[in-house]
Design an enzyme around this catalytic site. Structure first.
Site, PDB file in Angstrom:
ATOM      1  N   LYS A  90      13.064   2.130  -2.752  1.00 36.64           N
ATOM      2  CA  LYS A  90      11.555   3.408  -1.437  1.00 36.64           C
ATOM      3  C   LYS A  90      12.036   4.277  -0.822  1.00 36.64           C
ATOM      4  O   LYS A  90      11.010   5.011  -0.625  1.00 36.64           O
ATOM      5  CB  LYS A  90      11.104   2.329  -0.037  1.00 36.64           C
ATOM      6  CG  LYS A  90      10.580   0.776  -0.050  1.00 36.64           C
ATOM      7  CD  LYS A  90       9.742   0.435   0.638  1.00 36.64           C
ATOM      8  CE  LYS A  90       8.505  -0.927   0.308  1.00 36.64           C
ATOM      9  NZ  LYS A  90       9.460  -2.303  -0.274  1.00 36.64           N
ATOM     10  N   GLU A 112       3.178   3.136   7.411  1.00 28.13           N
ATOM     11  CA  GLU A 112       3.068   1.336   8.859  1.00 28.13           C
ATOM     12  C   GLU A 112       3.756   0.870   7.666  1.00 28.13           C
ATOM     13  O   GLU A 112       4.870   1.539   6.760  1.00 28.13           O
ATOM     14  CB  GLU A 112       1.516   1.202   7.754  1.00 28.13           C
ATOM     15  CG  GLU A 112       1.764   1.137   5.958  1.00 28.13           C
ATOM     16  CD  GLU A 112       2.705   2.032   4.781  1.00 28.13           C
ATOM     17  OE1 GLU A 112       1.600   3.158   5.815  1.00 28.13           O
ATOM     18  OE2 GLU A 112       2.580   1.628   4.255  1.00 28.13           O
ATOM     19  N   SER A 378      15.036  -4.067  -6.942  1.00 27.28           N
ATOM     20  CA  SER A 378      14.042  -3.238  -6.903  1.00 27.28           C
ATOM     21  C   SER A 378      15.288  -3.407  -5.338  1.00 27.28           C
ATOM     22  O   SER A 378      14.734  -1.902  -4.778  1.00 27.28           O
ATOM     23  CB  SER A 378      13.659  -3.679  -5.869  1.00 27.28           C
ATOM     24  OG  SER A 378      12.797  -5.064  -5.367  1.00 27.28           O
TER      25      SER A 378
HETATM   26  C1  LIG Z   1       9.089  -2.853  -0.081  1.00 27.35           C
HETATM   27  C2  LIG Z   1       9.868  -3.824  -1.305  1.00 27.35           C
HETATM   28  C3  LIG Z   1       9.196  -5.003  -2.428  1.00 27.35           C
HETATM   29  C4  LIG Z   1       7.219  -4.405  -2.779  1.00 27.35           C
HETATM   30  O1  LIG Z   1       7.267  -3.151  -2.761  1.00 27.35           O
HETATM   31  P1  LIG Z   1       6.549  -2.061  -4.296  1.00 27.35           P
HETATM   32  O2  LIG Z   1       5.873  -1.231  -3.597  1.00 27.35           O
HETATM   33  O3  LIG Z   1       5.552  -3.243  -4.629  1.00 27.35           O
HETATM   34  O4  LIG Z   1       7.621  -2.209  -5.128  1.00 27.35           O
HETATM   35  C5  LIG Z   1      10.019  -4.571  -3.241  1.00 27.35           C
HETATM   36  N1  LIG Z   1      11.271  -4.845  -3.236  1.00 27.35           N
HETATM   37  C6  LIG Z   1      12.100  -4.648  -1.678  1.00 27.35           C
HETATM   38  C7  LIG Z   1      13.357  -4.131  -2.287  1.00 27.35           C
HETATM   39  C8  LIG Z   1      11.301  -4.106  -1.375  1.00 27.35           C
HETATM   40  O5  LIG Z   1      12.240  -3.278   0.160  1.00 27.35           O
END
Ligand SMILES: *Cc1c(COP(=O)(O)O)cnc(C)c1O
Length: 400
Positions: A90, A112, A378
């Site tokens: 993010k 948000e 992610s």
């Molecule tokens: C917020 C988040 C997501 C989901 O958001 P996307 O916009 O679909 O990438 C996935 N993994 C983590 C670790 C997150 O913090």
């Protein structure tokens, strides 16, 4: 071929700008400013410097050799977005949008947040840039995610609990947009995923494409070729779009893993593509989970970051065109994958990321050792330890 969106912000039929007239001009200003900086080497250098010196990029590409041996199939490579500052992908987007806000002469940030991950990223970059920051968060989420609320406050942000609707992410987003309409003169609205009205899905994608660009180069260095498959989890869809972007024009299978919660045949899931229908949410035409009256059905997933009732419009398009396959993964499957990665590789992934891992592990078994799967890891799982303790405490303790 994949030069989307078009000049009115559509990905095929999806996307667009379904907003009150008062927001048309601010959105156009953002688009204009973004197009100016997009090919500006000075902006590019500033952005890269922040990513490298502040966030710690490039993130590693890790060969998960223990898991690969255990499963006995394709080689599994992990793109380590969990190693970023604040623990997920993010920050790539938050830093980019903060820089854009500065270029536009905006002095305050609003955002948000659902679980608080994007709120924390926004509060972090706001602190770094010296912007006051207001984060809108549903009151239900404020209660559930008290640690992240406190974390945002430590970073100097103001957290506004939103009481409308069910008090979750959808309502927080509505409230942020409402506030922005009245304060767009000096406020920049920082959206956390590839959702919302044009140009946001496009801007966020461009700030996340570094994930795929880096991974492609890194894998070329190790394997000398492309992966056979790329897998990523999909909430709004920003980490997935970011890693897919580098492979859309290549002969590589792309798979998005959405949250099936307790199962897509129950009412407790967040499987927007599998179970959703077309509609408008937060200014964009896409798939969403809604009832026969067009009312949003509250999504559910054990992972707080995947329970968004819509999905980015580019994903809606990639699904419709068949270029990307979207499959759903249950809570139980995700938790099992999380445990395997933790025990075999010493990496505790976010529960969101574990959805992608579950899909990848399942497919790897059916493939051979010459093949490879690239997974977007992610985020890190530290934030999920409390949740995991609630579901696993007895089981894990019994083993040790
Ligand atoms: C917020 C988040 C997501 C989901 O958001 P996307 O916009 O679909 O990438 C996935 N993994 C983590 C670790 C997150 O913090």
């Amino acid at each position: 071929m994949y030069q989307y969106p078009n000049e009115i912000g559509r990905f095929g039929e999806f996307g667009g700008k379904f907003v009150p007239e008062t927001l048309m001009q601010p959105l156009e200003q953002i688009e204009k400013a973004f197009k100016e900086i997009k090919n500006d080497p000075v902006f590019e250098a500033e952005y890269k410097k922040l990513l490298f010196d502040y966030s710690g990029r490039p993130t590693a590409l890790t060969f998960a050799d223990q898991v690969t041996n255990h499963l006995g199939g394709a080689k599994i490579y992990l793109k380590r977005e969990d190693l970023n500052h604040t623990g997920s992908h993010k920050i790539n987007n938050a830093l980019g949008q903060a820089l854009l806000a500065k270029k536009m002469g905006k002095t305050k940030i609003i955002a948000e947040t659902g679980a608080g991950q994007h709120g924390v990223a926004a509060a972090t970059v706001a602190a770094k840039f010296g912007f006051p920051c207001t984060v809108f968060m549903g009151e239900e989420d404020v209660a559930r995610q008290s640690l992240n609320v406190f974390r945002m406050k430590l970073l100097g942000a103001e957290v506004v609990p939103v009481t409308s609707g069910n008090g979750t992410l959808k309502d927080a987003t509505n409230e942020a947009i409402r506030y922005w309409v009245q304060h767009c003169e000096d406020h920049f609205y920082m959206i956390g995923s590839v959702v919302g009205p044009h140009p946001y899905p496009y801007i966020v994608r461009e700030f996340q494409r570094i994930i795929g660009d880096e991974a492609k180069e890194q894998l070329r260095g190790i394997e000398g070729n492309l992966p056979d498959k790329v897998v990523a989890c999909v909430g709004g869809g920003s980490n997935a779009i970011g890693i897919f972007q580098a492979f859309l024009a290549e002969n590589v299978d792309l798979i998005g893993a959405e949250a099936a919660g307790k199962g897509i045949d129950t009412s407790l899931h967040a499987a927007t593509i599998s179970k959703g229908t077309k509609g408008v949410i937060h200014g964009s035409l896409t798939y969403l989970i809604q009832d026969q009256f067009g009312q949003i059905i509250e999504p559910y997933s054990i992972s707080a970051g995947l329970d968004y009732p819509g999905i980015g419009p580019e994903h809606a398009y990639l699904h419709q065109s068949g270029r990307v396959k979207y499959e759903s993964v249950t809570d139980d499957e995700a938790v099992a994958a999380l445990r395997l990665l933790s025990e075999k590789e010493g990496i505790l992934p976010a529960i969101e990321s574990a959805h992608a891992l579950a899909k990848a592990f399942e497919m790897a078994k059916e493939m051979d050792r010459e093949q490879s799967i690239l997974v977007c890891l992610s985020g890190r799982g530290d934030k999920d330890v409390n949740t995991l303790m609630q579901v696993l405490e007895d089981e894990v303790n019994a083993h040790v």
